[in-house]
Write a protein that holds these residues in place. Structure first.
Motif, PDB file in Angstrom:
ATOM      1  N   GLY A   1      -9.015  -2.180   6.922  1.00  0.00           N
ATOM      2  CA  GLY A   1      -9.289  -1.681   5.582  1.00  0.00           C
ATOM      3  C   GLY A   1      -8.058  -0.988   5.027  1.00  0.00           C
ATOM      4  O   GLY A   1      -7.301  -0.364   5.777  1.00  0.00           O
ATOM      5  N   ASN A   2      -7.845  -1.102   3.732  1.00  0.00           N
ATOM      6  CA  ASN A   2      -6.691  -0.447   3.119  1.00  0.00           C
ATOM      7  C   ASN A   2      -6.682   1.050   3.391  1.00  0.00           C
ATOM      8  O   ASN A   2      -5.620   1.629   3.633  1.00  0.00           O
ATOM      9  CB  ASN A   2      -6.664  -0.708   1.612  1.00  0.00           C
TER      10      ASN A   2
ATOM     11  N   ASP B   1      -2.573   2.198  -1.640  1.00  0.00           N
ATOM     12  CA  ASP B   1      -1.896   0.902  -1.666  1.00  0.00           C
ATOM     13  C   ASP B   1      -2.827  -0.208  -1.178  1.00  0.00           C
ATOM     14  O   ASP B   1      -3.687   0.022  -0.320  1.00  0.00           O
ATOM     15  CB  ASP B   1      -0.650   0.927  -0.784  1.00  0.00           C
ATOM     16  N   ASP B   2      -2.629  -1.392  -1.708  1.00  0.00           N
ATOM     17  CA  ASP B   2      -3.413  -2.555  -1.291  1.00  0.00           C
ATOM     18  C   ASP B   2      -2.645  -3.285  -0.186  1.00  0.00           C
ATOM     19  O   ASP B   2      -1.974  -4.292  -0.414  1.00  0.00           O
ATOM     20  CB  ASP B   2      -3.673  -3.482  -2.476  1.00  0.00           C
ATOM     21  N   TRP B   3      -2.719  -2.751   1.013  1.00  0.00           N
ATOM     22  CA  TRP B   3      -2.020  -3.325   2.167  1.00  0.00           C
ATOM     23  C   TRP B   3      -2.491  -4.741   2.470  1.00  0.00           C
ATOM     24  O   TRP B   3      -1.696  -5.593   2.855  1.00  0.00           O
ATOM     25  CB  TRP B   3      -2.218  -2.432   3.398  1.00  0.00           C
ATOM     26  N   TRP B   4      -3.765  -4.965   2.355  1.00  0.00           N
ATOM     27  CA  TRP B   4      -4.323  -6.279   2.697  1.00  0.00           C
ATOM     28  C   TRP B   4      -3.688  -7.370   1.835  1.00  0.00           C
ATOM     29  O   TRP B   4      -3.237  -8.394   2.347  1.00  0.00           O
ATOM     30  CB  TRP B   4      -5.839  -6.269   2.556  1.00  0.00           C
ATOM     31  N   ALA B   5      -3.607  -7.147   0.539  1.00  0.00           N
ATOM     32  CA  ALA B   5      -2.989  -8.133  -0.349  1.00  0.00           C
ATOM     33  C   ALA B   5      -1.495  -8.260  -0.052  1.00  0.00           C
ATOM     34  O   ALA B   5      -0.954  -9.364  -0.017  1.00  0.00           O
ATOM     35  CB  ALA B   5      -3.205  -7.739  -1.813  1.00  0.00           C
TER      36      ALA B   5
ATOM     37  N   SER C   1       3.930 -11.339   4.447  1.00  0.00           N
ATOM     38  CA  SER C   1       4.255 -11.138   5.859  1.00  0.00           C
ATOM     39  C   SER C   1       3.958 -12.354   6.721  1.00  0.00           C
ATOM     40  O   SER C   1       3.031 -13.111   6.439  1.00  0.00           O
ATOM     41  CB  SER C   1       3.459  -9.947   6.406  1.00  0.00           C
ATOM     42  N   LEU C   2       4.746 -12.485   7.764  1.00  0.00           N
ATOM     43  CA  LEU C   2       4.430 -13.453   8.805  1.00  0.00           C
ATOM     44  C   LEU C   2       3.118 -13.045   9.465  1.00  0.00           C
ATOM     45  O   LEU C   2       2.270 -13.858   9.768  1.00  0.00           O
ATOM     46  CB  LEU C   2       5.559 -13.492   9.843  1.00  0.00           C
TER      47      LEU C   2
ATOM     48  N   PHE D   1      -0.406   0.260  13.880  1.00  0.00           N
ATOM     49  CA  PHE D   1      -0.206  -0.858  12.962  1.00  0.00           C
ATOM     50  C   PHE D   1       1.283  -1.141  12.893  1.00  0.00           C
ATOM     51  O   PHE D   1       2.102  -0.214  12.914  1.00  0.00           O
ATOM     52  CB  PHE D   1      -0.720  -0.480  11.567  1.00  0.00           C
ATOM     53  N   VAL D   2       1.654  -2.401  12.811  1.00  0.00           N
ATOM     54  CA  VAL D   2       3.025  -2.783  12.494  1.00  0.00           C
ATOM     55  C   VAL D   2       2.989  -4.032  11.638  1.00  0.00           C
ATOM     56  O   VAL D   2       2.177  -4.939  11.858  1.00  0.00           O
ATOM     57  CB  VAL D   2       3.907  -2.979  13.753  1.00  0.00           C
ATOM     58  N   ASN D   3       3.853  -4.060  10.632  1.00  0.00           N
ATOM     59  CA  ASN D   3       3.976  -5.184   9.711  1.00  0.00           C
ATOM     60  C   ASN D   3       5.171  -6.027  10.148  1.00  0.00           C
ATOM     61  O   ASN D   3       6.224  -5.489  10.481  1.00  0.00           O
ATOM     62  CB  ASN D   3       4.182  -4.632   8.295  1.00  0.00           C
TER      63      ASN D   3
END
Length: 131
Positions: A12-13, A31-35, A41-42, A56-58
């Motif tokens: 969840g964001n 922020d809308d992290w999911w979008a 992102s890969l 978490f890591v992007n």
């Protein structure tokens, strides 16, 4: 502490916003992290203890052979228990599986031991322009 790691896991964001605010010591954002990660992102890695998001890591990328670690976050109570190293290990494995040849990271000086020691990154020359 039993931690599970999931590549491209659901979140969840609000969960990531809270983790980001804690990790980077700023006010809680919306922020809308999911979008964002689904668009750019890969992949990403979620670490959970039970149902709680504790890390978490992007993993952003150029669409070809370069991937980039961004926003490595671990909640304070789980730090120094291998959660961050576990997040990065999954990111390395999945970036390699996607055909990436390089995984980049930049970080503040106090994180040198983590990235160079615990995670296996090698020092390299890089440049930066503050915008």
């Amino acid at each position: 502490m039993e931690i599970s790691y999931e590549w491209r896991g659901h979140f969840g964001n609000g969960e990531v916003n809270a983790l980001h605010a804690e990790g980077f010591e700023h006010a809680l954002l919306e922020d809308d992290w999911w979008a964002q990660v689904n668009r750019h992102s890969l992949g990403w890695v979620c670490a959970r203890e039970g149902g709680e998001l504790v890390g978490f890591v992007n993993v952003a990328w150029d669409g070809a052979i370069h991937a980039f670690i961004l926003d490595t976050l671990v909640t304070e109570r789980c730090r120094r228990h291998g959660v961050g190293t576990g997040l990065v290990a999954v990111a390395v494995r999945e970036a390699r599986a996607a055909g990436c040849e390089w995984l980049h990271v930049d970080f503040d000086d106090h994180l040198k031991d983590f990235y160079f020691g615990a995670c296996g990154f090698q020092p390299t020359n890089a440049g930066l322009i503050a915008l």
